[in-house]
Design a protein around this motif. Structure first.
Motif, PDB file in Angstrom:
ATOM      1  N   LEU A  45      -6.416 -75.104 -32.080  1.00 37.56           N
ATOM      2  CA  LEU A  45      -7.253 -75.895 -32.761  1.00 37.56           C
ATOM      3  C   LEU A  45      -7.452 -75.330 -34.240  1.00 37.56           C
ATOM      4  O   LEU A  45      -7.677 -76.225 -35.210  1.00 37.56           O
ATOM      5  CB  LEU A  45      -8.845 -75.748 -32.215  1.00 37.56           C
ATOM      6  N   LYS A  46      -7.193 -74.053 -34.544  1.00 36.61           N
ATOM      7  CA  LYS A  46      -7.104 -73.695 -36.017  1.00 36.61           C
ATOM      8  C   LYS A  46      -5.990 -74.311 -36.758  1.00 36.61           C
ATOM      9  O   LYS A  46      -6.034 -74.504 -37.768  1.00 36.61           O
ATOM     10  CB  LYS A  46      -7.285 -72.006 -35.911  1.00 36.61           C
ATOM     11  N   ARG A  47      -4.704 -74.206 -35.695  1.00 31.10           N
ATOM     12  CA  ARG A  47      -3.637 -74.709 -36.599  1.00 31.10           C
ATOM     13  C   ARG A  47      -3.861 -76.473 -36.837  1.00 31.10           C
ATOM     14  O   ARG A  47      -2.912 -76.744 -37.786  1.00 31.10           O
ATOM     15  CB  ARG A  47      -2.457 -74.528 -35.392  1.00 31.10           C
ATOM     16  N   CYS A  48      -4.658 -76.852 -36.110  1.00 31.26           N
ATOM     17  CA  CYS A  48      -4.789 -78.478 -36.337  1.00 31.26           C
ATOM     18  C   CYS A  48      -5.277 -78.619 -38.045  1.00 31.26           C
ATOM     19  O   CYS A  48      -4.948 -79.511 -38.625  1.00 31.26           O
ATOM     20  CB  CYS A  48      -6.035 -79.031 -35.454  1.00 31.26           C
ATOM     21  N   ALA A  49      -6.000 -77.497 -38.363  1.00 28.27           N
ATOM     22  CA  ALA A  49      -6.568 -77.444 -39.806  1.00 28.27           C
ATOM     23  C   ALA A  49      -5.670 -76.963 -40.893  1.00 28.27           C
ATOM     24  O   ALA A  49      -5.276 -77.634 -41.862  1.00 28.27           O
ATOM     25  CB  ALA A  49      -7.766 -77.209 -39.761  1.00 28.27           C
ATOM     26  N   THR A  50      -4.926 -75.731 -40.580  1.00 25.65           N
ATOM     27  CA  THR A  50      -4.331 -74.902 -41.354  1.00 25.65           C
ATOM     28  C   THR A  50      -2.960 -75.656 -41.468  1.00 25.65           C
ATOM     29  O   THR A  50      -2.269 -75.183 -42.473  1.00 25.65           O
ATOM     30  CB  THR A  50      -4.081 -73.624 -40.719  1.00 25.65           C
ATOM     31  N   ALA A  83      -7.773 -71.954 -28.538  1.00 27.51           N
ATOM     32  CA  ALA A  83      -8.626 -71.541 -29.730  1.00 27.51           C
ATOM     33  C   ALA A  83      -7.780 -71.712 -31.100  1.00 27.51           C
ATOM     34  O   ALA A  83      -8.025 -72.341 -32.206  1.00 27.51           O
ATOM     35  CB  ALA A  83      -9.575 -70.559 -29.698  1.00 27.51           C
ATOM     36  N   ASN A  84      -6.665 -70.930 -30.846  1.00 26.68           N
ATOM     37  CA  ASN A  84      -5.616 -70.815 -31.946  1.00 26.68           C
ATOM     38  C   ASN A  84      -5.081 -72.196 -32.402  1.00 26.68           C
ATOM     39  O   ASN A  84      -4.849 -72.745 -33.481  1.00 26.68           O
ATOM     40  CB  ASN A  84      -4.519 -69.943 -31.754  1.00 26.68           C
ATOM     41  N   ASN A 130      -7.694 -67.978 -25.634  1.00 26.42           N
ATOM     42  CA  ASN A 130      -7.533 -67.775 -26.936  1.00 26.42           C
ATOM     43  C   ASN A 130      -6.203 -68.694 -27.530  1.00 26.42           C
ATOM     44  O   ASN A 130      -6.547 -68.995 -28.776  1.00 26.42           O
ATOM     45  CB  ASN A 130      -7.225 -66.379 -26.962  1.00 26.42           C
TER      46      ASN A 130
END
Length: 209
Positions: A144-149, A141-142, A138
Motif C-alpha cells: 500500500l505504501k508503494r502505491c503512493a511512492t 502494508a508495504n 507487513n
C-alpha cells in the motif's frame, strides 16, 4: 417393488404404523412397527419406521477407505482452490499489463477486494480461502505504501489507456466543469434567503414559480 410407510387407523382408535410393499396391485405388510395413541407416540413411530426403511442407505460406499486403495488408505481433502476465479483475474491482470508492476502483494490485495469487500488485515483470510498462499501482513502494508511512492495510480491508468487504444473503441468525453461567477452568486443568495426564519427551499421554489 419399493417399500413405503403406511399409517392406518385400528379398531381401538390407535394409529398403526407399518412398512409395506405393493406388487401387482396387492399390498403386503412387511413389518408392523407399532401403534400410537398420541401425537408424540406417532412421531416416534414414524421416525423409527423411517430408520428401518432407509437402513443401510445413509452412506454411499465409494471404496475410499478400503486398504490398498493406492496404498494410502482413506482419501482426504487436504486443500481446495478456486481455480477458475483465480485464473480469470490473472488473465485480465496480464492482459491489461498490470504484471509490469511485479507486485504479488498488490495483486493479492486487488484479488481479495474483487472476491469480497474487505480490509487489508483481512486480505490473508480471503486469499487463503480461495487457495492461494497469502503473503505476510507487513508485506501488504508495504504494498500500500508503494502505491503512493511508486505512482501506481498513474501507471495503472496508463496501462488501461494503452489497452483501450490498442483494442479499439477508445473515445474521450470532455466536460466543462467551470462554474460562472454569476451562478455562484445566485446560489449564495438563495442559500442565505433559505436561512431566514419562515423561509424554506420549497417556499422559494413556489415563489419563483
Amino acid at each position: 417393488m419399493a417399500a413405503y410407510i403406511r399409517k392406518v387407523r385400528t379398531a381401538s382408535g390407535a394409529t398403526a404404523v407399518q412398512i409395506a410393499v405393493k406388487q401387482g396391485g396387492r399390498r403386503t405388510i412387511v413389518e408392523h412397527v407399532g401403534s400410537a395413541h398420541t401425537d408424540s407416540e406417532l412421531a416416534a413411530l414414524m421416525q423409527l419406521a423411517r430408520g428401518k426403511l432407509h437402513a443401510g442407505q445413509e452412506e454411499l460406499d465409494l471404496g475410499l477407505d478400503v486398504p490398498g486403495n493406492s496404498g494410502k488408505g482413506p482419501s482426504l481433502i487436504t486443500a481446495k482452490r478456486s481455480r477458475w476465479l483465480i485464473e480469470a483475474v490473472e488473465t485480465a491482470w496480464h492482459r491489461l499489463g498490470f504484471d509490469v508492476l511485479g507486485d504479488e502483494a498488490f495483486f493479492q490485495l486487488v484479488l481479495a477486494r474483487i472476491v469480497e469487500p474487505t480490509s487489508m488485515s483481512d486480505t490473508a483470510r480471503v486469499v487463503g480461502e480461495i487457495g492461494l498462499t497469502p503473503v505476510h501482513r507487513n508485506t501488504y502494508a508495504n504494498a500500500l505504501k508503494r502505491c503512493a511512492t511508486s505512482d501506481y495510480r498513474d501507471r495503472v491508468a496508463t496501462r488501461c489507456f494503452e489497452h483501450a487504444a490498442a483494442t479499439g473503441g477508445l473515445s474521450l468525453v470532455l466536460y466543462d466543469v467551470t462554474v460562472r461567477r454569476e451562478a455562484l452568486a445566485v446560489r449564495a443568495e438563495v442559500r442565505d434567503l433559505c436561512l431566514e426564519p419562515g423561509r424554506s427551499q420549497e417556499s422559494m421554489k413556489l415563489g419563483a414559480a
